[in-house]
Structure formats: structure tokens, C-alpha cells
Design a protein around this motif. Structure first.
Motif, PDB file in Angstrom:
ATOM      1  N   ARG A  97       0.836  -1.195   0.000  1.00  0.00           N
ATOM      2  CA  ARG A  97       0.000   0.000   0.000  1.00  0.00           C
ATOM      3  C   ARG A  97       0.868   1.241   0.000  1.00  0.00           C
ATOM      4  O   ARG A  97       1.942   1.276   0.587  1.00  0.00           O
ATOM      5  CB  ARG A  97      -0.877   0.018   1.244  1.00  0.00           C
ATOM      6  N   ASP A  98       0.364   2.290  -0.641  1.00  0.00           N
ATOM      7  CA  ASP A  98       1.058   3.569  -0.670  1.00  0.00           C
ATOM      8  C   ASP A  98       0.631   4.354   0.569  1.00  0.00           C
ATOM      9  O   ASP A  98      -0.381   5.042   0.568  1.00  0.00           O
ATOM     10  CB  ASP A  98       0.711   4.327  -1.945  1.00  0.00           C
ATOM     11  N   LYS A  99       1.403   4.209   1.641  1.00  0.00           N
ATOM     12  CA  LYS A  99       1.020   4.819   2.911  1.00  0.00           C
ATOM     13  C   LYS A  99       1.167   6.333   2.893  1.00  0.00           C
ATOM     14  O   LYS A  99       0.463   7.038   3.608  1.00  0.00           O
ATOM     15  CB  LYS A  99       1.846   4.213   4.043  1.00  0.00           C
ATOM     16  N   LYS A 100       2.084   6.861   2.066  1.00  0.00           N
ATOM     17  CA  LYS A 100       2.231   8.311   1.982  1.00  0.00           C
ATOM     18  C   LYS A 100       0.954   8.945   1.447  1.00  0.00           C
ATOM     19  O   LYS A 100       0.481   9.956   1.967  1.00  0.00           O
ATOM     20  CB  LYS A 100       3.400   8.676   1.067  1.00  0.00           C
ATOM     21  N   ARG A 101       0.387   8.343   0.418  1.00  0.00           N
ATOM     22  CA  ARG A 101      -0.834   8.885  -0.169  1.00  0.00           C
ATOM     23  C   ARG A 101      -1.991   8.770   0.815  1.00  0.00           C
ATOM     24  O   ARG A 101      -2.803   9.689   0.948  1.00  0.00           O
ATOM     25  CB  ARG A 101      -1.151   8.142  -1.458  1.00  0.00           C
TER      26      ARG A 101
END
Length: 166
Positions: A97-101
Motif C-alpha cells: 500500500r502507498d502509505k504516503k498517499r
């Protein structure tokens, strides 16, 4: 296209490899019934139905690849062991998963919520030099009240849904 079980697993492995970077694969698994037969399932008590139905597995990736297999009841445990191993291996290679987004979206939602609850100050003249500023502030107050009302309605609807579930 109906293929045998081993071919199905090998084609599915190749499909998972080809769509590793980008793509979607749909898997369908259901009991196979034949035309003309009664498709209803009898109750557990007093059912005289001792028929063993095969399973049908279908795979598609939006039109390019489309294949299926029929698994007989006697082969089901062996097939599911191989199928489960294949699915676990392919799930391990999925993108993280793209945790920054996600964090950015959460921060934006927090800012919207804060802006919705922060009071809008009405200052400026009703007429003359500060009139446009005051009109914008009045519109902001009205918009804020509408958004707060919608939020209350959503919360009430959510509470009703939760109360019906429990």
C-alpha cells in the motif's frame, strides 16, 4: 475455454506473472449444476440428496485471457491444496500500500473537518468598501452550516445502520 486442472493451474500461474505490475484478474468459483436439474439445495435434516456436484472455476482478465476448469468432487481436496498454494504465492507478490498517499488523504480530511468546525467571523461593512468581503463571509457561513447539517445526517444514518446490525 474449458481446460483440465493442471493446465488451469499452469495458465493461472502465467497470468499472475504477466499481471504482476499492472492488471486485474477475476476468479469465480461455484458449484456446477446441469440444465434441467433442480438447482435448489435441500435442508440438512431429512435430505435424501446424496449427489456430489463438481465445482467450476473461471478466470478472466478483462477479455484477453478467459479459461475455466471443472473439478470433480473426488479431486477437490488435492486441487484446492495446489490452488491455495498458488493463490498464497501470488498474494505475496502484490504491491504494498502507498502509505504516503493514505496519510496525505487523512491529513486533508482532518483539515476539511477543522475548517468545517472553525467559526467564520463576520466583519466588515454591510455597505461600502468591505461589502464584498462580508458577502463572501456570509456565503462561507451558509456553506459551513450546510456541511455541518450533512455531516450530522450522515452520522445519524451511520448510527441507524450500526444499531440495526447489532
Amino acid at each position: 475455454m474449458l481446460v483440465d486442472n493442471d493446465t488451469f493451474l499452469s495458465q493461472l500461474t502465467a497470468l499472475f506473472e504477466s499481471s504482476k505490475e499492472k492488471g486485474t484478474i477475476w476468479l469465480t468459483h461455484k458449484r456446477l449444476t446441469y440444465d434441467g436439474e433442480d438447482a435448489t439445495i435441500a435442508d440438512g435434516e431429512g435430505s435424501d440428496d446424496a449427489r456430489e456436484y463438481p465445482c467450476l472455476l473461471r478466470v478472466t482478465d478483462s477479455g484477453k485471457a478467459k479459461f475455466s476448469t471443472k473439478v470433480e468432487f473426488g479431486d477437490l481436496l488435492r486441487f484446492h491444496a495446489a490452488y491455495g498454494t498458488l493463490l498464497k504465492a501470488s498474494m505475496a507478490t502484490l504491491r504494498k500500500r502507498d502509505k504516503k498517499r493514505e496519510k496525505l488523504h487523512a491529513e486533508q480530511a482532518a483539515r476539511r473537518k477543522k475548517r468545517m468546525t472553525a467559526p467564520v467571523v463576520l466583519d466588515g461593512a454591510k455597505r461600502g468598501k468591505g461589502r464584498r468581503t462580508r458577502q463572501r463571509q456570509v456565503k462561507a457561513v451558509i456553506k459551513q452550516q450546510e456541511s455541518q447539517q450533512k455531516a450530522k445526517e450522515r452520522e445519524e444514518a451511520q448510527r441507524k445502520v450500526e444499531s440495526t446490525i447489532w
